[in-house]
Design an enzyme around this catalytic site. Structure first.
Site, PDB file in Angstrom:
ATOM      1  N   ARG A 245       0.845  -1.187   0.000  1.00  0.00           N
ATOM      2  CA  ARG A 245       0.000   0.000   0.000  1.00  0.00           C
ATOM      3  C   ARG A 245       0.883   1.241   0.000  1.00  0.00           C
ATOM      4  O   ARG A 245       1.961   1.240   0.608  1.00  0.00           O
ATOM      5  CB  ARG A 245      -0.891   0.047   1.269  1.00  0.00           C
ATOM      6  CG  ARG A 245      -1.849  -1.093   1.425  1.00  0.00           C
ATOM      7  CD  ARG A 245      -2.940  -1.121   0.392  1.00  0.00           C
ATOM      8  NE  ARG A 245      -3.734   0.090   0.339  1.00  0.00           N
ATOM      9  CZ  ARG A 245      -4.526   0.399  -0.687  1.00  0.00           C
ATOM     10  NH1 ARG A 245      -4.629  -0.412  -1.727  1.00  0.00           N
ATOM     11  NH2 ARG A 245      -5.211   1.516  -0.681  1.00  0.00           N
TER      12      ARG A 245
ATOM     13  N   ASN B 100      11.839  -0.545   4.759  1.00  0.00           N
ATOM     14  CA  ASN B 100      11.150  -1.270   3.687  1.00  0.00           C
ATOM     15  C   ASN B 100      12.174  -2.068   2.903  1.00  0.00           C
ATOM     16  O   ASN B 100      13.346  -1.698   2.834  1.00  0.00           O
ATOM     17  CB  ASN B 100      10.467  -0.273   2.742  1.00  0.00           C
ATOM     18  CG  ASN B 100       9.693  -0.971   1.634  1.00  0.00           C
ATOM     19  OD1 ASN B 100       9.025  -1.986   1.869  1.00  0.00           O
ATOM     20  ND2 ASN B 100       9.796  -0.454   0.421  1.00  0.00           N
TER      21      ASN B 100
ATOM     22  N   HIS C 158      12.626  -3.540  -1.031  1.00  0.00           N
ATOM     23  CA  HIS C 158      12.050  -3.392  -2.371  1.00  0.00           C
ATOM     24  C   HIS C 158      12.845  -4.259  -3.337  1.00  0.00           C
ATOM     25  O   HIS C 158      14.080  -4.269  -3.294  1.00  0.00           O
ATOM     26  CB  HIS C 158      12.100  -1.922  -2.800  1.00  0.00           C
ATOM     27  CG  HIS C 158      11.499  -1.693  -4.149  1.00  0.00           C
ATOM     28  ND1 HIS C 158      10.143  -1.641  -4.355  1.00  0.00           N
ATOM     29  CD2 HIS C 158      12.069  -1.540  -5.367  1.00  0.00           C
ATOM     30  CE1 HIS C 158       9.898  -1.457  -5.641  1.00  0.00           C
ATOM     31  NE2 HIS C 158      11.060  -1.393  -6.282  1.00  0.00           N
TER      32      HIS C 158
ATOM     33  N   SER D 283      16.724  -3.818  -2.309  1.00  0.00           N
ATOM     34  CA  SER D 283      17.197  -2.670  -1.535  1.00  0.00           C
ATOM     35  C   SER D 283      16.434  -2.563  -0.222  1.00  0.00           C
ATOM     36  O   SER D 283      15.201  -2.672  -0.211  1.00  0.00           O
ATOM     37  CB  SER D 283      16.949  -1.365  -2.311  1.00  0.00           C
ATOM     38  OG  SER D 283      17.508  -1.403  -3.595  1.00  0.00           O
TER      39      SER D 283
ATOM     40  N   GLU E 293       8.396   9.813  -0.283  1.00  0.00           N
ATOM     41  CA  GLU E 293       8.568   9.494  -1.708  1.00  0.00           C
ATOM     42  C   GLU E 293       8.531   7.979  -1.890  1.00  0.00           C
ATOM     43  O   GLU E 293       9.336   7.259  -1.272  1.00  0.00           O
ATOM     44  CB  GLU E 293       9.916  10.044  -2.197  1.00  0.00           C
ATOM     45  CG  GLU E 293      10.067   9.981  -3.703  1.00  0.00           C
ATOM     46  CD  GLU E 293      11.520  10.204  -4.143  1.00  0.00           C
ATOM     47  OE1 GLU E 293      11.895   9.690  -5.205  1.00  0.00           O
ATOM     48  OE2 GLU E 293      12.269  10.848  -3.393  1.00  0.00           O
ATOM     49  N   LEU E 294       7.644   7.487  -2.725  1.00  0.00           N
ATOM     50  CA  LEU E 294       7.484   6.042  -2.905  1.00  0.00           C
ATOM     51  C   LEU E 294       8.811   5.397  -3.318  1.00  0.00           C
ATOM     52  O   LEU E 294       9.405   5.796  -4.332  1.00  0.00           O
ATOM     53  CB  LEU E 294       6.418   5.777  -3.978  1.00  0.00           C
ATOM     54  CG  LEU E 294       6.198   4.289  -4.323  1.00  0.00           C
ATOM     55  CD1 LEU E 294       5.592   3.531  -3.155  1.00  0.00           C
ATOM     56  CD2 LEU E 294       5.342   4.147  -5.569  1.00  0.00           C
ATOM     57  N   ASP E 295       9.256   4.422  -2.531  1.00  0.00           N
ATOM     58  CA  ASP E 295      10.505   3.688  -2.793  1.00  0.00           C
ATOM     59  C   ASP E 295      11.696   4.638  -2.951  1.00  0.00           C
ATOM     60  O   ASP E 295      12.661   4.315  -3.655  1.00  0.00           O
ATOM     61  CB  ASP E 295      10.371   2.797  -4.047  1.00  0.00           C
ATOM     62  CG  ASP E 295       9.272   1.749  -3.882  1.00  0.00           C
ATOM     63  OD1 ASP E 295       9.081   1.267  -2.749  1.00  0.00           O
ATOM     64  OD2 ASP E 295       8.601   1.430  -4.891  1.00  0.00           O
TER      65      ASP E 295
HETATM   66  C1  GAR Z   1       9.208  -9.108  -1.752  1.00  0.00           C
HETATM   67  O1  GAR Z   1       9.849  -9.393  -2.965  1.00  0.00           O
HETATM   68  C2  GAR Z   1       9.376  -7.653  -1.414  1.00  0.00           C
HETATM   69  O2  GAR Z   1      10.617  -7.117  -1.781  1.00  0.00           O
HETATM   70  C3  GAR Z   1       8.275  -7.040  -2.233  1.00  0.00           C
HETATM   71  O3  GAR Z   1       7.204  -7.923  -2.107  1.00  0.00           O
HETATM   72  C4  GAR Z   1       7.700  -9.244  -1.904  1.00  0.00           C
HETATM   73  C5  GAR Z   1       7.055  -9.791  -0.659  1.00  0.00           C
HETATM   74  O4  GAR Z   1       7.383 -11.130  -0.494  1.00  0.00           O
HETATM   75  N1  GAR Z   1       7.949  -5.743  -1.763  1.00  0.00           N
HETATM   76  C6  GAR Z   1       7.547  -4.761  -2.565  1.00  0.00           C
HETATM   77  O5  GAR Z   1       7.411  -4.900  -3.757  1.00  0.00           O
HETATM   78  C7  GAR Z   1       7.269  -3.447  -1.870  1.00  0.00           C
HETATM   79  N2  GAR Z   1       7.247  -2.378  -2.804  1.00  0.00           N
HETATM   80  P1  GAR Z   1       7.080 -11.852   0.882  1.00  0.00           P
HETATM   81  O6  GAR Z   1       5.619 -11.551   1.213  1.00  0.00           O
HETATM   82  O7  GAR Z   1       7.293 -13.298   0.569  1.00  0.00           O
HETATM   83  O8  GAR Z   1       8.022 -11.304   1.921  1.00  0.00           O
END
Ligand code: GAR
Length: 221
Positions: A99, A115, A117, A144, A151-153
């Site tokens: 979100r 976070n 990413h 990362s 700012e998003l990401d």
């Molecule tokens: C992971 O790859 C994480 O980096 C990404 O969602 C996946 C969650 O996997 N997060 C994003 O894209 C956030 N912008 P998980 O539920 O198995 O931890």
């Protein structure tokens, strides 16, 4: 050594939306004693998230705050903030939480929300990062860990894992290769934070009191 007494054990709240494999890596690191911290609560915006089952199995409290039940992003974020604040965590860990936050929430948790990413930021912010990395024909992809900003990401960088892109990679194969590294670097960064070694001060990332380069530290397995 960074010994912590019982009273000082950092409290974490983890936010998920899906599988929760990064949550699992964190649970495993805490169970193994690699990270000294407690997960006070796992919050999911999706009732069906598999990560909720992982938390339940580990005996961790869970809460669903379904964004579909709120009339606005502001109302959802306010509820989220209340639920997190109720646990008074030192750190909020975003582990696949899909979100976008209001600036009010990101300001509120400034310097105490991390976070992960699945790209080498600032490349490929947003979603479908693995597809876009393959389309762009990059040799190096990765993941990362960063502090969250409005700012998003785009928040201050902590640590990046470099992952090679192979010629015949599909997005799924590449995603799996990146995820293995996510499970390595996220617990490392969380451990540093919990030990008081990693800090955000004046919007600069400090590690052991020294400023990190803007692109963060690099990790290559
Ligand atoms: C992971 O790859 C994480 O980096 C990404 O969602 C996946 C969650 O996997 N997060 C994003 O894209 C956030 N912008 P998980 O539920 O198995 O931890």
């Amino acid at each position: 050594m960074h010994q912590q007494s019982l009273q000082q054990i950092p409290r974490l709240v983890v936010l998920i939306s899906g599988s929760g494999s990064n949550l699992q890596a964190l649970i495993d690191a805490i169970t193994a004693g690699t990270i000294v911290a407690t997960i006070e609560l796992v919050i999911s915006n999706k009732p069906e998230a598999m990560g909720l089952t992982r938390a339940n199995k580990a005996g961790i409290a869970t809460q669903v705050i379904n964004h579909l039940e709120f009339g606005s992003r502001e109302a959802f974020d306010r509820e989220l903030m209340h639920a997190i604040d109720d646990k008074q965590p030192e750190l909020v860990v975003l582990a696949g939480f899909m979100r976008i936050f209001t600036p009010e929430l990101t300001h509120h948790f400034h310097g105490r929300m991390l976070n992960i990413h699945p790209s080498l930021l600032p490349q490929f912010k947003g979603t479908n990062t693995h597809e876009r990395a393959i389309e762009a024909e990059v040799d190096q992809h990765g993941a990362s860990v960063h502090f969250v900003s409005s700012e998003l990401d785009g928040g201050p960088m902590v640590l990046q894992a470099l992952v090679p892109v192979e010629d015949l990679d599909s997005p799924r194969v590449l995603a799996a290769r990146v995820l293995v590294q996510e499970h390595v670097i996220y617990p490392i960064a969380i451990k540093w934070f919990c030990e008081g070694r990693l800090k955000l001060q004046n919007n600069l990332v400090l590690m052991d009191g020294h400023r990190l380069p803007v692109e963060g530290m690099k990790f290559q397995s």
